[in-house]
Design a protein around this motif. Structure first.
Motif, PDB file in Angstrom:
ATOM      1  N   GLN A  35      40.036 -51.406 -18.576  1.00  0.00           N
ATOM      2  CA  GLN A  35      39.874 -52.291 -17.424  1.00  0.00           C
ATOM      3  C   GLN A  35      41.047 -52.186 -16.458  1.00  0.00           C
ATOM      4  O   GLN A  35      40.863 -52.290 -15.268  1.00  0.00           O
ATOM      5  N   ALA A  36      42.232 -51.992 -17.000  1.00  0.00           N
ATOM      6  CA  ALA A  36      43.407 -51.861 -16.132  1.00  0.00           C
ATOM      7  C   ALA A  36      43.253 -50.634 -15.239  1.00  0.00           C
ATOM      8  O   ALA A  36      43.616 -50.672 -14.055  1.00  0.00           O
ATOM      9  N   GLU A  37      42.688 -49.571 -15.798  1.00  0.00           N
ATOM     10  CA  GLU A  37      42.459 -48.355 -15.014  1.00  0.00           C
ATOM     11  C   GLU A  37      41.518 -48.635 -13.844  1.00  0.00           C
ATOM     12  O   GLU A  37      41.763 -48.216 -12.717  1.00  0.00           O
ATOM     13  N   SER A  38      40.450 -49.397 -14.105  1.00  0.00           N
ATOM     14  CA  SER A  38      39.488 -49.739 -13.050  1.00  0.00           C
ATOM     15  C   SER A  38      40.115 -50.631 -11.986  1.00  0.00           C
ATOM     16  O   SER A  38      39.881 -50.445 -10.792  1.00  0.00           O
ATOM     17  N   ALA A  39      40.908 -51.594 -12.420  1.00  0.00           N
ATOM     18  CA  ALA A  39      41.552 -52.509 -11.467  1.00  0.00           C
ATOM     19  C   ALA A  39      42.540 -51.754 -10.585  1.00  0.00           C
ATOM     20  O   ALA A  39      42.593 -51.980  -9.366  1.00  0.00           O
ATOM     21  N   GLU A  40      43.295 -50.863 -11.195  1.00  0.00           N
ATOM     22  CA  GLU A  40      44.257 -50.076 -10.420  1.00  0.00           C
ATOM     23  C   GLU A  40      43.534 -49.157  -9.441  1.00  0.00           C
ATOM     24  O   GLU A  40      43.911 -49.049  -8.271  1.00  0.00           O
ATOM     25  N   PHE A  41      42.474 -48.500  -9.913  1.00  0.00           N
ATOM     26  CA  PHE A  41      41.698 -47.627  -9.040  1.00  0.00           C
ATOM     27  C   PHE A  41      41.106 -48.416  -7.876  1.00  0.00           C
ATOM     28  O   PHE A  41      41.145 -47.980  -6.730  1.00  0.00           O
ATOM     29  N   THR A  42      40.552 -49.591  -8.172  1.00  0.00           N
ATOM     30  CA  THR A  42      39.947 -50.433  -7.136  1.00  0.00           C
ATOM     31  C   THR A  42      40.967 -50.783  -6.056  1.00  0.00           C
ATOM     32  O   THR A  42      40.683 -50.653  -4.859  1.00  0.00           O
ATOM     33  N   ALA A  43      42.159 -51.191  -6.469  1.00  0.00           N
ATOM     34  CA  ALA A  43      43.198 -51.558  -5.502  1.00  0.00           C
ATOM     35  C   ALA A  43      43.589 -50.355  -4.645  1.00  0.00           C
ATOM     36  O   ALA A  43      43.704 -50.473  -3.413  1.00  0.00           O
ATOM     37  N   GLN A  44      43.767 -49.208  -5.277  1.00  0.00           N
ATOM     38  CA  GLN A  44      44.136 -48.005  -4.526  1.00  0.00           C
ATOM     39  C   GLN A  44      43.011 -47.579  -3.583  1.00  0.00           C
ATOM     40  O   GLN A  44      43.251 -47.204  -2.430  1.00  0.00           O
ATOM     41  N   PHE A  45      41.773 -47.634  -4.063  1.00  0.00           N
ATOM     42  CA  PHE A  45      40.625 -47.221  -3.270  1.00  0.00           C
ATOM     43  C   PHE A  45      40.460 -48.115  -2.040  1.00  0.00           C
ATOM     44  O   PHE A  45      40.284 -47.618  -0.922  1.00  0.00           O
ATOM     45  N   LEU A  46      40.542 -49.430  -2.244  1.00  0.00           N
ATOM     46  CA  LEU A  46      40.374 -50.360  -1.117  1.00  0.00           C
ATOM     47  C   LEU A  46      41.528 -50.219  -0.122  1.00  0.00           C
ATOM     48  O   LEU A  46      41.317 -50.316   1.090  1.00  0.00           O
ATOM     49  N   GLY A  47      42.734 -49.966  -0.617  1.00  0.00           N
ATOM     50  CA  GLY A  47      43.863 -49.728   0.277  1.00  0.00           C
ATOM     51  C   GLY A  47      43.666 -48.465   1.103  1.00  0.00           C
ATOM     52  O   GLY A  47      43.919 -48.447   2.312  1.00  0.00           O
ATOM     53  N   ALA A  48      43.187 -47.412   0.445  1.00  0.00           N
ATOM     54  CA  ALA A  48      42.924 -46.156   1.153  1.00  0.00           C
ATOM     55  C   ALA A  48      41.798 -46.328   2.167  1.00  0.00           C
ATOM     56  O   ALA A  48      41.840 -45.763   3.263  1.00  0.00           O
ATOM     57  N   ALA A  49      40.798 -47.122   1.821  1.00  0.00           N
ATOM     58  CA  ALA A  49      39.678 -47.367   2.734  1.00  0.00           C
ATOM     59  C   ALA A  49      40.153 -48.094   3.989  1.00  0.00           C
ATOM     60  O   ALA A  49      39.754 -47.755   5.116  1.00  0.00           O
ATOM     61  N   GLN A  50      41.027 -49.084   3.807  1.00  0.00           N
ATOM     62  CA  GLN A  50      41.571 -49.819   4.949  1.00  0.00           C
ATOM     63  C   GLN A  50      42.404 -48.889   5.828  1.00  0.00           C
ATOM     64  O   GLN A  50      42.290 -48.905   7.057  1.00  0.00           O
ATOM     65  N   LYS A  51      43.237 -48.072   5.199  1.00  0.00           N
ATOM     66  CA  LYS A  51      44.073 -47.130   5.944  1.00  0.00           C
ATOM     67  C   LYS A  51      43.195 -46.141   6.717  1.00  0.00           C
ATOM     68  O   LYS A  51      43.474 -45.809   7.877  1.00  0.00           O
ATOM     69  N   CYS A  52      42.132 -45.681   6.087  1.00  0.00           N
ATOM     70  CA  CYS A  52      41.228 -44.735   6.733  1.00  0.00           C
ATOM     71  C   CYS A  52      40.581 -45.371   7.967  1.00  0.00           C
ATOM     72  O   CYS A  52      40.515 -44.751   9.032  1.00  0.00           O
ATOM     73  N   PHE A  53      40.110 -46.615   7.838  1.00  0.00           N
ATOM     74  CA  PHE A  53      39.525 -47.321   8.982  1.00  0.00           C
ATOM     75  C   PHE A  53      40.534 -47.375  10.127  1.00  0.00           C
ATOM     76  O   PHE A  53      40.204 -47.084  11.276  1.00  0.00           O
ATOM     77  N   GLU A  54      41.762 -47.742   9.796  1.00  0.00           N
ATOM     78  CA  GLU A  54      42.803 -47.862  10.823  1.00  0.00           C
ATOM     79  C   GLU A  54      43.126 -46.510  11.456  1.00  0.00           C
ATOM     80  O   GLU A  54      43.387 -46.443  12.663  1.00  0.00           O
ATOM     81  N   MET A  55      43.092 -45.431  10.681  1.00  0.00           N
ATOM     82  CA  MET A  55      43.361 -44.101  11.238  1.00  0.00           C
ATOM     83  C   MET A  55      42.246 -43.673  12.195  1.00  0.00           C
ATOM     84  O   MET A  55      42.510 -43.033  13.208  1.00  0.00           O
ATOM     85  N   ILE A  56      41.012 -44.041  11.882  1.00  0.00           N
ATOM     86  CA  ILE A  56      39.896 -43.673  12.756  1.00  0.00           C
ATOM     87  C   ILE A  56      39.906 -44.529  14.019  1.00  0.00           C
ATOM     88  O   ILE A  56      39.617 -44.042  15.110  1.00  0.00           O
ATOM     89  N   ASP A  57      40.252 -45.790  13.879  1.00  0.00           N
ATOM     90  CA  ASP A  57      40.224 -46.758  14.993  1.00  0.00           C
ATOM     91  C   ASP A  57      41.427 -46.546  15.914  1.00  0.00           C
ATOM     92  O   ASP A  57      42.363 -47.338  15.954  1.00  0.00           O
ATOM     93  N   LYS A  58      41.386 -45.463  16.677  1.00  0.00           N
ATOM     94  CA  LYS A  58      42.531 -45.060  17.509  1.00  0.00           C
ATOM     95  C   LYS A  58      42.918 -46.097  18.559  1.00  0.00           C
ATOM     96  O   LYS A  58      44.081 -46.227  18.922  1.00  0.00           O
ATOM     97  N   ASP A  59      41.932 -46.848  19.078  1.00  0.00           N
ATOM     98  CA  ASP A  59      42.247 -47.820  20.132  1.00  0.00           C
ATOM     99  C   ASP A  59      42.506 -49.227  19.581  1.00  0.00           C
ATOM    100  O   ASP A  59      42.659 -50.174  20.349  1.00  0.00           O
ATOM    101  N   ASP A  60      42.558 -49.364  18.257  1.00  0.00           N
ATOM    102  CA  ASP A  60      42.822 -50.656  17.604  1.00  0.00           C
ATOM    103  C   ASP A  60      41.877 -51.764  18.050  1.00  0.00           C
ATOM    104  O   ASP A  60      42.261 -52.929  18.131  1.00  0.00           O
TER     105      ASP A  60
END
Length: 111
Positions: A1-26
């Motif tokens: 379960q710890a592996e899943s929780a860690e993966f989830t946190a990393q995945f959601l963080g990467a997803a947020q960063k990706c959205f921000e990288m695409i959203d050039k005009d903020d």
């Protein structure tokens, strides 16, 4: 379960960063032009989308499928992806990735 929780946190963080990288005009939304530019130029965006587990997000990488994928992801039909629409797709991808991880863990335990 710890592996899943860690993966989830990393995945959601990467997803947020990706959205921000695409959203050039903020603006808080992703336009077709922003997505098209990012999927052709930004290696981090390309890598995240390729591995995200959500087919319609992955199809943003395929020029012939991009418009149809946007139409499916854009549930409000306003021509842009807002953060809620992005997060809905991300949650579907996360569920798929977690299922894949669970299957792999079961395979390893049986081996």
């Amino acid at each position: 379960q710890a592996e899943s929780a860690e993966f989830t946190a990393q995945f959601l963080g990467a997803a947020q960063k990706c959205f921000e990288m695409i959203d050039k005009d903020d603006s808080g939304t992703l336009t077709k032009a922003e997505i098209t530019r990012s999927v052709s130029e930004d290696e981090d965006v390309i890598k995240f989308l390729r591995d995200c587990g959500e087919p319609n997000l992955q199809f943003l990488l395929v020029p012939a499928r991009l418009q149809k994928s946007l139409e499916i992801l854009d549930t409000s039909k306003d021509g842009e992806l807002d953060l809620q629409e992005w997060e809905d797709a991300i949650r579907r991808g996360l569920a798929k990735r977690l299922d894949d991880m669970a299957e792999e863990r079961e395979r390893r335990e049986r081996a």
